[in-house]
Design a protein around this motif. Structure first.
Motif, PDB file in Angstrom:
ATOM      1  N   GLY A 259       0.784  -1.230   0.000  1.00  0.00           N
ATOM      2  CA  GLY A 259       0.000   0.000   0.000  1.00  0.00           C
ATOM      3  C   GLY A 259       0.814   1.278   0.000  1.00  0.00           C
ATOM      4  N   LYS A 260       2.129   1.188  -0.115  1.00  0.00           N
ATOM      5  CA  LYS A 260       2.984   2.365  -0.159  1.00  0.00           C
ATOM      6  C   LYS A 260       3.743   2.379  -1.478  1.00  0.00           C
ATOM      7  N   ARG A 261       4.318   3.545  -1.804  1.00  0.00           N
ATOM      8  CA  ARG A 261       5.038   3.698  -3.068  1.00  0.00           C
ATOM      9  C   ARG A 261       6.510   4.004  -2.772  1.00  0.00           C
ATOM     10  N   PHE A 262       7.380   3.383  -3.587  1.00  0.00           N
ATOM     11  CA  PHE A 262       8.818   3.512  -3.364  1.00  0.00           C
ATOM     12  C   PHE A 262       9.535   3.742  -4.683  1.00  0.00           C
ATOM     13  N   VAL A 263      10.764   4.269  -4.546  1.00  0.00           N
ATOM     14  CA  VAL A 263      11.718   4.317  -5.654  1.00  0.00           C
ATOM     15  C   VAL A 263      13.082   3.926  -5.089  1.00  0.00           C
ATOM     16  N   TYR A 264      14.023   3.575  -5.976  1.00  0.00           N
ATOM     17  CA  TYR A 264      15.413   3.366  -5.574  1.00  0.00           C
ATOM     18  C   TYR A 264      16.196   4.623  -5.950  1.00  0.00           C
ATOM     19  N   LYS A 265      16.757   5.262  -4.916  1.00  0.00           N
ATOM     20  CA  LYS A 265      17.550   6.465  -5.114  1.00  0.00           C
ATOM     21  C   LYS A 265      19.026   6.099  -5.070  1.00  0.00           C
TER      22      LYS A 265
ATOM     23  N   ASP B 285      27.394   4.423  -5.545  1.00  0.00           N
ATOM     24  CA  ASP B 285      27.115   3.229  -6.343  1.00  0.00           C
ATOM     25  C   ASP B 285      26.159   2.291  -5.631  1.00  0.00           C
ATOM     26  N   THR B 286      25.377   2.858  -4.696  1.00  0.00           N
ATOM     27  CA  THR B 286      24.431   2.067  -3.901  1.00  0.00           C
ATOM     28  C   THR B 286      22.998   2.552  -4.165  1.00  0.00           C
ATOM     29  N   ALA B 287      22.087   1.589  -4.246  1.00  0.00           N
ATOM     30  CA  ALA B 287      20.670   1.908  -4.432  1.00  0.00           C
ATOM     31  C   ALA B 287      19.960   1.866  -3.081  1.00  0.00           C
ATOM     32  N   LYS B 288      19.351   3.003  -2.718  1.00  0.00           N
ATOM     33  CA  LYS B 288      18.639   3.093  -1.446  1.00  0.00           C
ATOM     34  C   LYS B 288      17.136   3.138  -1.714  1.00  0.00           C
ATOM     35  N   LYS B 289      16.408   2.272  -1.034  1.00  0.00           N
ATOM     36  CA  LYS B 289      14.960   2.211  -1.185  1.00  0.00           C
ATOM     37  C   LYS B 289      14.329   3.362  -0.399  1.00  0.00           C
ATOM     38  N   VAL B 290      13.550   4.218  -1.096  1.00  0.00           N
ATOM     39  CA  VAL B 290      12.999   5.417  -0.479  1.00  0.00           C
ATOM     40  C   VAL B 290      11.482   5.454  -0.711  1.00  0.00           C
ATOM     41  N   GLU B 291      10.732   5.696   0.368  1.00  0.00           N
ATOM     42  CA  GLU B 291       9.279   5.863   0.227  1.00  0.00           C
ATOM     43  C   GLU B 291       8.980   7.268  -0.302  1.00  0.00           C
ATOM     44  N   VAL B 292       8.022   7.370  -1.225  1.00  0.00           N
ATOM     45  CA  VAL B 292       7.651   8.658  -1.796  1.00  0.00           C
ATOM     46  C   VAL B 292       6.142   8.839  -1.724  1.00  0.00           C
ATOM     47  N   GLN B 293       5.749  10.112  -1.686  1.00  0.00           N
ATOM     48  CA  GLN B 293       4.334  10.460  -1.791  1.00  0.00           C
ATOM     49  C   GLN B 293       4.110  11.059  -3.172  1.00  0.00           C
ATOM     50  N   THR B 294       3.158  10.496  -3.899  1.00  0.00           N
ATOM     51  CA  THR B 294       2.939  10.926  -5.279  1.00  0.00           C
ATOM     52  C   THR B 294       1.621  11.666  -5.421  1.00  0.00           C
ATOM     53  N   GLY B 295       1.535  12.432  -6.525  1.00  0.00           N
ATOM     54  CA  GLY B 295       0.319  13.176  -6.823  1.00  0.00           C
ATOM     55  C   GLY B 295      -0.280  12.722  -8.136  1.00  0.00           C
ATOM     56  N   ILE B 296      -0.562  13.688  -9.009  1.00  0.00           N
ATOM     57  CA  ILE B 296      -1.171  13.343 -10.284  1.00  0.00           C
ATOM     58  C   ILE B 296      -0.164  12.618 -11.154  1.00  0.00           C
ATOM     59  N   GLU B 297      -0.677  11.821 -12.073  1.00  0.00           N
ATOM     60  CA  GLU B 297       0.200  11.075 -12.955  1.00  0.00           C
ATOM     61  C   GLU B 297      -0.419  10.919 -14.327  1.00  0.00           C
ATOM     62  N   SER B 298       0.433  10.713 -15.294  1.00  0.00           N
ATOM     63  CA  SER B 298       0.008  10.448 -16.663  1.00  0.00           C
ATOM     64  C   SER B 298       0.518   9.071 -17.049  1.00  0.00           C
ATOM     65  N   SER B 299       0.539   8.805 -18.331  1.00  0.00           N
ATOM     66  CA  SER B 299       1.004   7.498 -18.778  1.00  0.00           C
ATOM     67  C   SER B 299       2.509   7.320 -18.618  1.00  0.00           C
ATOM     68  N   ASP B 300       3.253   8.422 -18.448  1.00  0.00           N
ATOM     69  CA  ASP B 300       4.710   8.280 -18.359  1.00  0.00           C
ATOM     70  C   ASP B 300       5.357   9.070 -17.225  1.00  0.00           C
ATOM     71  N   LEU B 301       4.647  10.008 -16.613  1.00  0.00           N
ATOM     72  CA  LEU B 301       5.221  10.814 -15.539  1.00  0.00           C
ATOM     73  C   LEU B 301       4.324  10.798 -14.317  1.00  0.00           C
ATOM     74  N   VAL B 302       4.926  11.066 -13.161  1.00  0.00           N
ATOM     75  CA  VAL B 302       4.170  11.145 -11.919  1.00  0.00           C
ATOM     76  C   VAL B 302       4.755  12.261 -11.063  1.00  0.00           C
ATOM     77  N   GLU B 303       3.876  12.992 -10.392  1.00  0.00           N
ATOM     78  CA  GLU B 303       4.301  14.061  -9.494  1.00  0.00           C
ATOM     79  C   GLU B 303       4.787  13.455  -8.171  1.00  0.00           C
ATOM     80  N   VAL B 304       5.900  13.956  -7.653  1.00  0.00           N
ATOM     81  CA  VAL B 304       6.421  13.525  -6.355  1.00  0.00           C
ATOM     82  C   VAL B 304       6.241  14.666  -5.366  1.00  0.00           C
ATOM     83  N   LYS B 305       5.433  14.428  -4.335  1.00  0.00           N
ATOM     84  CA  LYS B 305       5.160  15.468  -3.352  1.00  0.00           C
ATOM     85  C   LYS B 305       6.136  15.426  -2.179  1.00  0.00           C
ATOM     86  N   ALA B 306       6.686  14.250  -1.877  1.00  0.00           N
ATOM     87  CA  ALA B 306       7.615  14.121  -0.749  1.00  0.00           C
ATOM     88  C   ALA B 306       8.478  12.879  -0.951  1.00  0.00           C
ATOM     89  N   GLY B 307       9.703  12.921  -0.401  1.00  0.00           N
ATOM     90  CA  GLY B 307      10.599  11.773  -0.444  1.00  0.00           C
ATOM     91  C   GLY B 307      11.807  11.964  -1.325  1.00  0.00           C
TER      92      GLY B 307
END
Length: 410
Positions: free
Chosen positions: A351-357, A361-383
């Motif tokens: 139920g949460k959304r994440f990205v790897y930041k 040379d290390t990938a860190k898993k980060v939780e993000v808060q998203t807003g509106i989105e289209s077929s290829d982009l999404v708004e990031v409100k926090a994270g």
């Protein structure tokens, strides 16, 4: 055969040696794999905009549609059009029987002529009466002056003792009568000047004129003409049938140009304004057209619980037909001040959304808060912050803290 203690010990030692030469277990293999850099592709968090498209179903419609019923009831005696026929503005569509209406006009004309004649007679009588009243006032005024002069002379003679009291009283009575006659003559002239009878007759003439005008209009309404140019889309009567104001006989539509009509909910209409560009998809003929929002009703249709919207098409086509169902894509463009990332960089877990930041040379898993989105982009409100790098391909092979090998994007 029997084995002594020495032989048994030798076998145990050999088993231990062989065990040390077997392949590593699964946990050992996973540790070795995790330490190997995972090839990934990355992108940068940046400010931008997200264009979303809200899809709404509508239909093609004529820009004008007029249903025509007669203003008066009557039998249809002439029907000049048929379904699909093109008619011009002012062309006769159908006619009703006119006998009763023509009789009504004749009766109204006769009533009007009579009222005019009465007015002329009243005017003549009024003119005669006015002249008589003027003459009567002149005579009464002269009689009053004579009576005043006689009374003054009698009064002087009475003081000298030359006339009796009875003679003075007679002169005074004559003066009183002359004053009364003068007042009556003056009132008669005022009444004649007001011409009360003439005013009533004039009102009768005006009433008769209006009745005649209404009768003529009713007769004219028995012939129904086209108020616009267009195609006949419906014919609901035939010669011999009775027509009434409550039952339309002919419907005319103007399909040049066609427009798109749709209904938007409260949430949808708030993000649409006049002049917005839209995409119109017509599946029946496999076409996509451009359009512009041309009108938005400020009032909700209480039956549909929606706001009617009209869209003008940029291009007309002979293949387009009224009432074809269309899909409307309203483009909602947001401001350029939001942080956006590729939608493929975001994944869901519990139920949460994440990205790897990327951190080095290390990938860190980060939780993000998203807003509106289209077929290829999404708004990031926090994270995330502007300029940070995130994994957009290869993240399915990652876990938090994994080493990565950044590959160039193709």
């Amino acid at each position: 055969m029997k084995m002594n203690k020495g032989s048994l010990g030798l076998l145990l030692a050999l088993a231990v040696a062989l065990a040390g030469c077997t392949a590593p277990d699964a946990a050992t293999q996973q540790t070795q794999t995790d330490n190997k850099p995972v090839p990934v592709q990355v992108d940068t968090v940046k400010k931008g905009s997200v264009s979303t498209r809200a899809g709404v179903t509508g239909k093609l419609a004529p820009n004008k549609e007029v249903t025509l019923a007669p203003k008066v009831g009557g039998k249809i005696v002439q029907l000049n059009v048929k379904l699909g026929q093109y008619v011009k503005q002012g062309q006769v569509l159908f006619s009703l029987e006119k006998t009763d209406l023509e009789n009504a006009v004749q009766q109204a004309q006769a009533a009007y002529d009579l009222a005019v004649a009465n007015l002329k007679q009243s005017n003549a009588a009024s003119d005669q009466g006015l002249q008589q009243a003027k003459n009567g006032l002149v005579q009464a005024e002269q009689a009053l002056r004579d009576a005043e002069r006689d009374y003054q002379r009698m009064s002087d003679l009475f003081k000298q003792g030359a006339v009796s009291p009875q003679q003075l009283e007679q002169a005074q009575a004559a003066l009183t009568n002359a004053k009364t006659a003068y007042a009556n003559a003056k009132e008669a002239l005022e009444m004649a000047e007001k011409q009360t009878g003439v005013a009533v007759t004039q009102a009768s003439v005006e009433q008769a004129r209006i009745s005649l005008q209404n009768a003529r209009e009713q007769l004219a309404n028995a012939t129904v003409t086209a108020p616009i140019s267009g195609f006949v889309s419906a014919v609901n009567g035939q010669v011999g049938e009775m027509a009434s104001p409550q039952a339309p006989v002919v419907t005319i539509v103007d399909t040049d140009p066609l427009i798109v009509k749709a209904n938007l909910s409260e949430e949808e209409v708030t993000s649409v304004k006049k002049g917005d560009k839209v995409k119109i998809q017509i599946s029946a003929i496999s076409k996509e057209l451009d359009g512009t929002v041309s009108a938005i009703s400020p009032v909700m249709d209480q039956t549909l619980r929606a706001y009617p919207v009209e869209i003008a098409l940029a291009k007309q086509d002979a293949s387009l037909k009224a009432d074809m169902v269309v899909s409307i894509q309203f483009a909602h463009q947001q401001t350029n001040s939001m942080l956006v990332v590729p939608l493929k960089a975001v994944f869901d877990e519990n139920g949460k959304r994440f990205v790897y930041k990327l951190e080095g040379d290390t990938a860190k898993k980060v939780e993000v808060q998203t807003g509106i989105e289209s077929s290829d982009l999404v708004e990031v409100k926090a994270g995330l912050k502007e300029g940070e790098q995130i994994v957009v391909r290869g993240q399915t092979l990652l876990k938090d803290g994994a080493k990565v090998n950044v590959q160039p994007t193709s």
